[in-house]
Design an enzyme around this catalytic site. Sequence first.
Site, short mmCIF file in Angstrom:
data_model
loop_
_atom_site.label_atom_id
_atom_site.label_comp_id
_atom_site.label_asym_id
_atom_site.label_seq_id
_atom_site.Cartn_x
_atom_site.Cartn_y
_atom_site.Cartn_z
N ARG A 43 0.86 -1.20 0.00
CA ARG A 43 0.00 0.00 0.00
C ARG A 43 0.89 1.24 0.00
NH1 ARG A 43 -2.05 3.46 3.85
NH2 ARG A 43 -4.14 4.26 3.46
N SER A 114 -12.95 -2.65 1.50
CA SER A 114 -13.17 -2.02 2.81
C SER A 114 -14.64 -1.67 2.96
CB SER A 114 -12.35 -0.72 2.92
OG SER A 114 -10.99 -1.02 2.84
N LYS A 143 -3.41 6.19 9.22
CA LYS A 143 -4.22 6.70 8.11
C LYS A 143 -5.05 7.86 8.63
CE LYS A 143 -7.32 5.03 4.47
NZ LYS A 143 -8.77 5.06 4.46
N1 3NM Z 1 -7.40 1.53 6.68
P1 3NM Z 1 -2.47 0.68 11.81
S1 3NM Z 1 -7.30 2.11 9.13
C1 3NM Z 1 -5.05 1.39 5.96
O1 3NM Z 1 -10.27 2.13 8.70
C2 3NM Z 1 -6.07 1.61 6.97
O2 3NM Z 1 -10.18 1.47 6.65
C3 3NM Z 1 -8.18 1.78 7.73
O3 3NM Z 1 -2.86 1.11 10.33
C4 3NM Z 1 -9.65 1.81 7.69
O4 3NM Z 1 -2.49 -0.80 11.85
C5 3NM Z 1 -5.84 1.92 8.31
O5 3NM Z 1 -1.08 1.22 11.97
C6 3NM Z 1 -4.50 2.08 8.95
O6 3NM Z 1 -3.46 1.32 12.73
C7 3NM Z 1 -4.13 0.89 9.79
#
Ligand code: 3NM
Length: 219
Positions: A43, A114, A143
Amino acid sequence: MEYNTLKLQLKVYFIMGSLNCRAEPELVLEQALKGGATLFQYREKGEGCLSPDQKNALALSLQKICGKNHVPFIINDDIDLMISLNADGLHIGQEDGDLNQIRSSIPDKILGVSVHNVEEAEDALRAGADYLGVGPIFDTSTKMDTRDVMGFSVLKELRAAGITAPIVGIGGISEENAFEVIEAGADGVSVISAISQHVNPEKAASGLLERVEKGLESK
Ligand code: 3NM
């Protein structure tokens, strides 16, 4: 793809791009896979991310590492790159194009979507999604443009609605909370920082896998 096979591959779903790593991405991925990460998504997103040429080169190099370790290699939101690399699959968000069209252009690949509620989940599955990514379950600083934090309730709602498709939780998941994410209904956990920012990505991945497997055993 057959649900049960995919569910096993989703246990520890590591996601990463060049901006997420403390060390060389190749090294981080090698270590994560050694620790037991079961699926990988490249990503490359965010301010300061790689140029298209650099992105293609890094994708190829990460794909080779996945191939060597027999772990499927998924591309985030770039169908052209996915097709040109003949990667194993694609992950897309709600705003990343027409799902039916995407599904028909990559009929044999893993397609993840998603989703944030039962309606989006049912729409995605009707269009042929193979698995659902649900989040953010917890607060994340990886994010910026996420929806509101959902907690466990959305996972429970999806299962209560009769959805049996593979589901991974995402957003702020760590070794400390992975068990509960599985208990609430997910088949696996998607993580970026819990592995990519850890001083020891191998240990981070093996710790997550242990907690996920404990969660699955408890069901
Ligand atoms: N998508 P971490 S949260 C890529 O809510 C991504 O759809 C999300 O990173 C969503 O594991 C997210 O460091 C980031 O929290 C996840």
